[in-house]
Design an enzyme around this catalytic site. Structure first.
Site, PDB file in Angstrom:
ATOM      1  N   ASN A  62       0.359  -1.273   0.075  1.00 64.05           N
ATOM      2  CA  ASN A  62      -0.167  -0.391   0.199  1.00 64.05           C
ATOM      3  C   ASN A  62       0.945   1.436  -0.301  1.00 64.05           C
ATOM      4  OD1 ASN A  62      -0.449  -1.463   2.768  1.00 64.05           O
ATOM      5  ND2 ASN A  62      -1.142   0.891   3.650  1.00 64.05           N
ATOM      6  N   ASP A  63       0.442   2.274   1.130  1.00 59.94           N
ATOM      7  CA  ASP A  63       1.236   3.401   0.506  1.00 59.94           C
ATOM      8  C   ASP A  63       2.709   4.032   0.465  1.00 59.94           C
ATOM      9  OD1 ASP A  63      -0.991   3.590   1.767  1.00 59.94           O
ATOM     10  OD2 ASP A  63      -0.456   4.761   4.052  1.00 59.94           O
ATOM     11  N   PRO A  64       3.172   4.314  -0.569  1.00 61.93           N
ATOM     12  CA  PRO A  64       4.574   4.816  -0.940  1.00 61.93           C
ATOM     13  C   PRO A  64       5.131   5.565   0.750  1.00 61.93           C
ATOM     14  CG  PRO A  64       2.962   6.418  -2.511  1.00 61.93           C
ATOM     15  CD  PRO A  64       1.920   5.258  -1.572  1.00 61.93           C
ATOM     16  N   SER A 123       2.915   4.356   7.989  1.00 61.80           N
ATOM     17  CA  SER A 123       3.375   5.535   7.170  1.00 61.80           C
ATOM     18  C   SER A 123       4.153   6.557   7.585  1.00 61.80           C
ATOM     19  CB  SER A 123       2.474   5.695   5.740  1.00 61.80           C
ATOM     20  OG  SER A 123       1.746   4.974   4.773  1.00 61.80           O
TER      21      SER A 123
END
Ligand SMILES: *[C@@H]1O[C@H](CO)[C@@H](O)[C@H](O)[C@H]1NC(C)=O
Ligand SMILES: *[C@@H]1O[C@H](CO)[C@@H](O)[C@H](O)[C@H]1NC(C)=O
Ligand SMILES: *[C@@H]1O[C@H](CO)[C@@H](O)[C@H](O)[C@H]1NC(C)=O
Ligand SMILES: *[C@@H]1O[C@H](CO)[C@@H](O)[C@H](O)[C@H]1NC(C)=O
Ligand SMILES: *[C@@H]1O[C@H](CO)[C@@H](O)[C@H](O)[C@H]1NC(C)=O
Ligand SMILES: *[C@@H]1O[C@H](CO)[C@@H](O)[C@H](O)[C@H]1NC(C)=O
Length: 581
Positions: A62-64, A123
């Site tokens: 998922n998230d960068p 994140s």
């Protein structure tokens, strides 16, 4: 970013809103599948894997996270489940590149190991401190109740060109929630910027009941942080804010800027990822450095009806400044749209979209996004069409390139705006998706629908049309609708499949009677840029017939006004040489 269950019946106003949104067909927060999150992929299925998008060899992403350019190397970290194809067991995976195209996978940089992150490393962002010292701030989960704190990590050896190993010093966590802050909605620190008082600042996402909040913290030494009394920004009724991003854009638009540039010929961008709808929204505005507050420009719509980076599968994005080319680059995550059990069967889920440069639109009312120029190095065989007229109901095939892995740029022109259909005043000016679901490519119109049919089977049992349709409102102003419609993308129609008619309006002057479109087609993703990047839409699709060599590409017109393909260039896209994720 986190994944929670959406308690629809909870009596908070936010959740009422959440259930309302659900009724409109947009799903809120993801579910946690504890039973599936550690099922390792035995056989990774190639069907629908991408050819030139960033994607690890298996499992969930998922998230960068923490993108940066350091000593000649681009770093991309991202949320990754090393054990399975659904969300869980999250670590910071790490890849490096010299050109944003060829990527080399390294060992995960940050993973749960200490009391301050043993239940998760979520994140965060990177900041390069004076003296060329990179530091990462990330959210650690410290208990089973999802309590979040902010930690830092530094390279073990800053002379190591790839920064393989990261250390989490023992004076972590740096920031814990005080009693006024909801400690389970307290995450995703940004890249820091330096104030005129010599203090570093970061913002992170939170909520206060139903109000979305971007908390502000300050520090002289990057270690001791104090919360500012007032948040950088907040907005009632928007629920939890995730992955805020706050950065300057140049008004001239020639040279982009480091995050610490806080005055001059600039505007500021505030982006928030709204958990309830799972889209990334932004406004343009001013950073009042005296009050440490962000103020959206007059006329900017903040919240649900605001501008989005992308009107399709695009979430939890993060930008960074690339000093080697003076540009700001945006990374965004596209989730899957298939049912979760299919992800387990495929052995993989999630891709990073092609990094995009972002600049201010000369109209100062929005941003323009465009795939990084490096992508063009992957272009192979080229085919072109010029001055090809399309009457109502006509379509033309773009032949000679593999249509499942291509880059297409097209400019359409028309002789008159006369036939634009009336825009019914009862239609919702902010609900492009609803309009697109009613006025799809097969509903014939006046000026449009015209555009591309991507990932199409020969007999059109399956296709993902990306198109424009032009209306005229009561003030005789033109309203341009752009759609990327997944509703006919696959003959498969299982429960849990997400096939939205993703759409956005395009704020473009069409008095020159032209509209351009670029689509990046890559097996199960179509990333489109309308009017040179004013409106962007990403669709994830799973054709059953229109795969590999059986995928076709067409241009079409289904409006009564004849449309001309003024020029169309399409390229086959090569696989990067190094995609060792
Ligand atoms: C992907 O995101 C969309 C909303 O952006 C959501 O409706 C869908 O359920 C998500 N799919 C998965 C597999 O998480
Ligand atoms: C988690 O929350 C429950 C219920 O509020 C509480 O009883 C428990 O002590 C908490 N556990 C931790 C580790 O904070
Ligand atoms: C740090 O990295 C450099 C470059 O790879 C290397 O020469 C040096 O030996 C490393 N230092 C340590 C302490 O490992
Ligand atoms: C705190 O955040 C969590 C997670 O978003 C949410 O479930 C809870 O309702 C929030 N509490 C308050 C008081 O807003
Ligand atoms: C940071 O805060 C700690 C605890 O309050 C204190 O002991 C330390 O001296 C501070 N460090 C600096 C550099 O201000
Ligand atoms: C154009 O409209 C006709 C009539 O509604 C429909 O059969 C055809 O599929 C449409 N073309 C596209 C590409 O949707």
């Amino acid at each position: 970013m986190g994944f929670k269950k959406c308690h629809l019946l909870a009596a908070l106003p936010f959740f009422l809103l959440c259930s309302l949104i659900l009724n409109n067909g947009v799903e809120a927060s993801h579910h946690v599948h504890e039973d599936l999150q550690s099922i390792s992929a035995e056989n990774v299925k190639d069907l629908h894997r991408t050819g030139y998008h960033f994607q690890p060899t298996k499992h969930w992403i998922n998230d960068p996270n923490g993108p940066m350019y350091f000593n000649g190397v681009y770093h991309l970290f991202y949320q990754y489940n090393p054990k399975g194809a659904v969300w869980g067991n999250i670590v910071w995976a790490h890849s490096v590149s010299k050109d944003l195209i060829n990527w080399e996978r390294l060992e995960p940089a940050i993973f749960p190991s200490k009391s301050f992150d043993q239940y998760g490393c979520w994140s965060g962002s990177a900041t390069i401190l004076p003296g060329n010292k990179p530091v990462i701030l990330y959210s650690g989960i410290i208990d089973k109740n999802n309590t979040q704190v902010q930690n830092y990590a530094v390279p073990e050896n800053v002379s190591d060109p790839y920064l393989h190993k990261w250390i989490k010093p023992d004076n972590n966590p740096l920031i814990v929630a005080d009693k006024h802050v909801n400690k389970t909605a307290f995450r995703d620190p940004t890249t820091a910027w330096l104030g005129k008082d010599g203090q570093w600042r970061i913002t992170l996402g939170s909520r206060k009941n139903d109000k979305g909040v971007s908390l502000l913290y300050k520090s002289k030494n990057f270690i001791n942080w104090t919360k500012s009394k007032k948040p950088l920004h907040s907005l009632a009724g928007t629920g939890n804010w995730e992955c805020p991003d706050f950065f300057p854009v140049s008004i001239q638009g020639t040279k982009e800027l480091d995050t610490s540039v806080i005055e001059g010929d600039i505007k500021h961008v505030m982006k928030i990822s709204l958990d309830a709808t799972r889209y990334d929204y932004y406004t343009l505005g001013t950073y009042d450095t005296k009050k440490d507050k962000y103020i959206p420009d007059k006329g900017m719509v903040d919240g649900w009806n605001g501008l989005r980076y992308d009107y399709g599968n695009f979430y939890a994005s993060k930008s960074f400044f690339d000093p080697s080319k003076n540009r700001r680059i945006l990374w965004g995550w596209a989730n899957e749209s298939d049912p979760v059990h299919d992800d387990v069967k495929k052995g993989w889920a999630g891709i990073q979209l092609i990094p995009r440069t972002i600049v201010l639109d000369p109209n100062h009312k929005q941003l323009l996004q465009w795939p990084v120029e490096e992508l063009e190095t992957l272009r192979g065989k080229k085919v072109e069409l010029i001055n090809k007229k399309l009457d109502k109901g006509e379509r033309v095939e773009i032949e000679g390139i593999p249509a499942a892995q291509a880059d297409v740029e097209v400019t359409f022109s028309f002789n008159s705006l006369e036939k634009a259909e009336p825009f019914d005043p009862s239609w919702d000016r902010y609900d492009a998706q609803k309009l697109c679901s009613q006025k799809g490519s097969s509903v014939q119109g006046g000026l449009g629908p015209f555009g591309l049919l991507t990932l199409a089977s020969e007999k059109l049992e399956e296709y993902t049309p990306v198109f424009f349709r032009i209306f005229k409102d009561q003030e005789q102003k033109h309203v341009v609708l752009m759609c990327s419609d997944a509703s006919r993308s696959s003959l498969e129609d299982k429960k849990g499949m997400y096939k939205p008619s993703s759409a956005g309006f395009v704020d473009v002057d069409i008095n020159d009677k032209k509209l351009s479109l670029r689509s990046l087609i890559d097996h199960s993703v179509v990333e489109s840029f309308g009017a040179k990047g004013k409106t962007c839409i990403t669709s994830r699709v799973y054709p059953t017939i229109a795969t590999y060599d059986n995928a076709h590409l067409y241009a079409f017109n289904n409006g009564t006004e004849t449309v001309e393909i003024e020029s169309l260039n399409a390229w086959s896209m090569n696989k990067p040489q190094l995609m060792n994720h």
